[in-house]
Design a protein around this motif. Structure first.
Motif, PDB file in Angstrom:
ATOM      1  N   LEU A  80       0.848  -1.193   0.000  1.00  0.00           N
ATOM      2  CA  LEU A  80       0.000   0.000   0.000  1.00  0.00           C
ATOM      3  C   LEU A  80       0.881   1.239   0.000  1.00  0.00           C
ATOM      4  O   LEU A  80       2.066   1.159   0.326  1.00  0.00           O
ATOM      5  N   PRO A  81       0.308   2.387  -0.307  1.00  0.00           N
ATOM      6  CA  PRO A  81       1.109   3.621  -0.275  1.00  0.00           C
ATOM      7  C   PRO A  81       1.656   3.869   1.131  1.00  0.00           C
ATOM      8  O   PRO A  81       0.905   3.872   2.101  1.00  0.00           O
ATOM      9  N   ALA A  82       2.962   4.027   1.239  1.00  0.00           N
ATOM     10  CA  ALA A  82       3.601   4.311   2.529  1.00  0.00           C
ATOM     11  C   ALA A  82       3.440   5.790   2.848  1.00  0.00           C
ATOM     12  O   ALA A  82       3.431   6.636   1.949  1.00  0.00           O
ATOM     13  N   PRO A  83       3.322   6.123   4.126  1.00  0.00           N
ATOM     14  CA  PRO A  83       3.058   7.502   4.510  1.00  0.00           C
ATOM     15  C   PRO A  83       4.263   8.437   4.448  1.00  0.00           C
ATOM     16  O   PRO A  83       4.118   9.626   4.640  1.00  0.00           O
ATOM     17  N   GLY A  84       5.441   7.944   4.221  1.00  0.00           N
ATOM     18  CA  GLY A  84       6.630   8.799   4.256  1.00  0.00           C
ATOM     19  C   GLY A  84       7.249   8.754   5.646  1.00  0.00           C
ATOM     20  O   GLY A  84       6.567   8.508   6.643  1.00  0.00           O
ATOM     21  N   ASP A  85       8.533   8.993   5.713  1.00  0.00           N
ATOM     22  CA  ASP A  85       9.289   8.834   6.955  1.00  0.00           C
ATOM     23  C   ASP A  85       8.782   9.708   8.101  1.00  0.00           C
ATOM     24  O   ASP A  85       8.661   9.246   9.229  1.00  0.00           O
ATOM     25  N   GLU A  86       8.480  10.966   7.810  1.00  0.00           N
ATOM     26  CA  GLU A  86       8.068  11.902   8.848  1.00  0.00           C
ATOM     27  C   GLU A  86       6.747  11.478   9.492  1.00  0.00           C
ATOM     28  O   GLU A  86       6.618  11.450  10.713  1.00  0.00           O
ATOM     29  N   ILE A  87       5.777  11.137   8.657  1.00  0.00           N
ATOM     30  CA  ILE A  87       4.473  10.718   9.176  1.00  0.00           C
ATOM     31  C   ILE A  87       4.591   9.350   9.823  1.00  0.00           C
ATOM     32  O   ILE A  87       4.004   9.094  10.875  1.00  0.00           O
ATOM     33  N   ALA A  88       5.358   8.439   9.231  1.00  0.00           N
ATOM     34  CA  ALA A  88       5.517   7.089   9.787  1.00  0.00           C
ATOM     35  C   ALA A  88       6.051   7.153  11.207  1.00  0.00           C
ATOM     36  O   ALA A  88       5.570   6.435  12.090  1.00  0.00           O
ATOM     37  N   GLU A  89       7.031   8.003  11.438  1.00  0.00           N
ATOM     38  CA  GLU A  89       7.599   8.167  12.780  1.00  0.00           C
ATOM     39  C   GLU A  89       6.494   8.498  13.781  1.00  0.00           C
ATOM     40  O   GLU A  89       6.414   7.930  14.867  1.00  0.00           O
ATOM     41  N   LYS A  90       5.607   9.396  13.393  1.00  0.00           N
ATOM     42  CA  LYS A  90       4.519   9.819  14.273  1.00  0.00           C
ATOM     43  C   LYS A  90       3.440   8.735  14.392  1.00  0.00           C
ATOM     44  O   LYS A  90       2.794   8.630  15.432  1.00  0.00           O
ATOM     45  N   ILE A  91       3.240   7.940  13.346  1.00  0.00           N
ATOM     46  CA  ILE A  91       2.240   6.873  13.389  1.00  0.00           C
ATOM     47  C   ILE A  91       2.616   5.840  14.447  1.00  0.00           C
ATOM     48  O   ILE A  91       1.774   5.403  15.236  1.00  0.00           O
ATOM     49  N   PHE A  92       3.888   5.442  14.482  1.00  0.00           N
ATOM     50  CA  PHE A  92       4.327   4.481  15.486  1.00  0.00           C
ATOM     51  C   PHE A  92       4.072   5.030  16.893  1.00  0.00           C
ATOM     52  O   PHE A  92       3.568   4.322  17.762  1.00  0.00           O
ATOM     53  N   GLY A  93       4.371   6.282  17.102  1.00  0.00           N
ATOM     54  CA  GLY A  93       4.118   6.916  18.402  1.00  0.00           C
ATOM     55  C   GLY A  93       2.635   7.021  18.709  1.00  0.00           C
ATOM     56  O   GLY A  93       2.213   6.831  19.859  1.00  0.00           O
ATOM     57  N   ALA A  94       1.839   7.313  17.691  1.00  0.00           N
ATOM     58  CA  ALA A  94       0.392   7.449  17.890  1.00  0.00           C
ATOM     59  C   ALA A  94      -0.227   6.126  18.324  1.00  0.00           C
ATOM     60  O   ALA A  94      -1.067   6.088  19.229  1.00  0.00           O
ATOM     61  N   PHE A  95       0.174   5.031  17.675  1.00  0.00           N
ATOM     62  CA  PHE A  95      -0.361   3.734  18.074  1.00  0.00           C
ATOM     63  C   PHE A  95       0.053   3.386  19.500  1.00  0.00           C
ATOM     64  O   PHE A  95      -0.737   2.834  20.266  1.00  0.00           O
ATOM     65  N   ARG A  96       1.274   3.714  19.870  1.00  0.00           N
ATOM     66  CA  ARG A  96       1.714   3.458  21.241  1.00  0.00           C
ATOM     67  C   ARG A  96       0.886   4.299  22.228  1.00  0.00           C
ATOM     68  O   ARG A  96       0.492   3.823  23.292  1.00  0.00           O
ATOM     69  N   GLU A  97       0.601   5.540  21.859  1.00  0.00           N
ATOM     70  CA  GLU A  97      -0.187   6.408  22.730  1.00  0.00           C
ATOM     71  C   GLU A  97      -1.625   5.910  22.861  1.00  0.00           C
ATOM     72  O   GLU A  97      -2.178   5.858  23.961  1.00  0.00           O
ATOM     73  N   MET A  98      -2.245   5.531  21.749  1.00  0.00           N
ATOM     74  CA  MET A  98      -3.641   5.088  21.788  1.00  0.00           C
ATOM     75  C   MET A  98      -3.805   3.752  22.501  1.00  0.00           C
ATOM     76  O   MET A  98      -4.819   3.503  23.134  1.00  0.00           O
ATOM     77  N   THR A  99      -2.810   2.863  22.393  1.00  0.00           N
ATOM     78  CA  THR A  99      -2.927   1.523  22.975  1.00  0.00           C
ATOM     79  C   THR A  99      -2.247   1.409  24.339  1.00  0.00           C
ATOM     80  O   THR A  99      -2.438   0.407  25.024  1.00  0.00           O
ATOM     81  N   HIS A 100      -1.444   2.375  24.686  1.00  0.00           N
ATOM     82  CA  HIS A 100      -0.690   2.361  25.949  1.00  0.00           C
ATOM     83  C   HIS A 100       0.297   1.195  26.008  1.00  0.00           C
ATOM     84  O   HIS A 100       0.586   0.664  27.085  1.00  0.00           O
ATOM     85  N   ILE A 101       0.816   0.795  24.860  1.00  0.00           N
ATOM     86  CA  ILE A 101       1.844  -0.252  24.812  1.00  0.00           C
ATOM     87  C   ILE A 101       3.203   0.456  24.816  1.00  0.00           C
ATOM     88  O   ILE A 101       3.579   1.082  23.835  1.00  0.00           O
ATOM     89  N   ASP A 102       3.897   0.375  25.943  1.00  0.00           N
ATOM     90  CA  ASP A 102       5.186   1.044  26.080  1.00  0.00           C
ATOM     91  C   ASP A 102       6.367   0.110  25.862  1.00  0.00           C
ATOM     92  O   ASP A 102       7.476   0.562  25.599  1.00  0.00           O
ATOM     93  N   GLU A 103       6.125  -1.194  25.991  1.00  0.00           N
ATOM     94  CA  GLU A 103       7.193  -2.171  25.829  1.00  0.00           C
ATOM     95  C   GLU A 103       7.522  -2.344  24.344  1.00  0.00           C
ATOM     96  O   GLU A 103       6.819  -1.870  23.472  1.00  0.00           O
ATOM     97  N   ASP A 104       8.616  -3.058  24.064  1.00  0.00           N
ATOM     98  CA  ASP A 104       9.007  -3.318  22.684  1.00  0.00           C
ATOM     99  C   ASP A 104       8.001  -4.208  21.959  1.00  0.00           C
ATOM    100  O   ASP A 104       7.935  -4.208  20.733  1.00  0.00           O
ATOM    101  N   LYS A 105       7.228  -4.977  22.722  1.00  0.00           N
ATOM    102  CA  LYS A 105       6.308  -5.932  22.130  1.00  0.00           C
ATOM    103  C   LYS A 105       5.014  -5.940  22.932  1.00  0.00           C
ATOM    104  O   LYS A 105       5.047  -5.969  24.158  1.00  0.00           O
ATOM    105  N   GLY A 106       3.874  -5.909  22.234  1.00  0.00           N
ATOM    106  CA  GLY A 106       2.594  -5.985  22.924  1.00  0.00           C
ATOM    107  C   GLY A 106       1.442  -6.006  21.943  1.00  0.00           C
ATOM    108  O   GLY A 106       1.599  -5.677  20.769  1.00  0.00           O
ATOM    109  N   LYS A 107       0.286  -6.417  22.449  1.00  0.00           N
ATOM    110  CA  LYS A 107      -0.907  -6.409  21.611  1.00  0.00           C
ATOM    111  C   LYS A 107      -2.117  -6.109  22.473  1.00  0.00           C
ATOM    112  O   LYS A 107      -2.128  -6.375  23.676  1.00  0.00           O
TER     113      LYS A 107
END
Length: 140
Positions: A80-107
């Motif tokens: 699929l179309p990738a969001p670009g490096d700048e947005i991708a960086e924030k996407i990873f952080g956003a998912f961690r914020e919304m899910t409260h997964i702070d560890e390296d691995k979680g679901k």
């Protein structure tokens, strides 16, 4: 004092806003305007809408240790179309914020309201040796 809306609520509002659009087309255009407010929430909403519309099993966003980003959907091996490096960086952080997964691995499960209904998504986060992956799993 005015409360600022949560990231999760912003994603839901973007789902409502873009529910009648072509999510893939919108995702392709998103990389053009990486600095725009709401670009992270927009990408997450578009990925969720695409998954729902195309009956995807899951959509994953990958970033390798060199910073290269790609997005794959499981319903068929299609990039699929990738969001670009700048947005991708924030996407990873956003998912961690919304899910409260702070560890390296979680679901966890994440409810996402779309228009007048709701969908339960599975969110899995994995980080190892500079590689990072977020997988959104859609219900059958």
């Amino acid at each position: 004092m005015k409360d600022s809306p949560s990231l999760h609520k912003n994603v839901q509002e973007m789902c409502d806003c873009y529910a009648t659009t072509d999510p893939l087309k919108e995702m392709s255009n998103l990389n053009i305007d990486a600095s725009a407010d709401g670009s992270v929430e927009k990408w997450i909403a578009l990925a969720a809408l695409h998954g729902v519309n195309q009956n995807a099993k899951k959509i994953s966003i990958f970033r390798d240790d060199d910073g290269k980003v790609k997005v794959l959907a499981e319903y068929r091996t299609t990039e699929l179309p990738a969001p670009g490096d700048e947005i991708a960086e924030k996407i990873f952080g956003a998912f961690r914020e919304m899910t409260h997964i702070d560890e390296d691995k979680g679901k966890t499960a994440m409810a996402l309201g779309i228009r007048d209904s709701s969908i339960d998504l599975g969110v899995k986060i994995k980080k190892k040796k500079g590689n990072e992956k977020v997988t959104i799993t859609f219900p059958d």
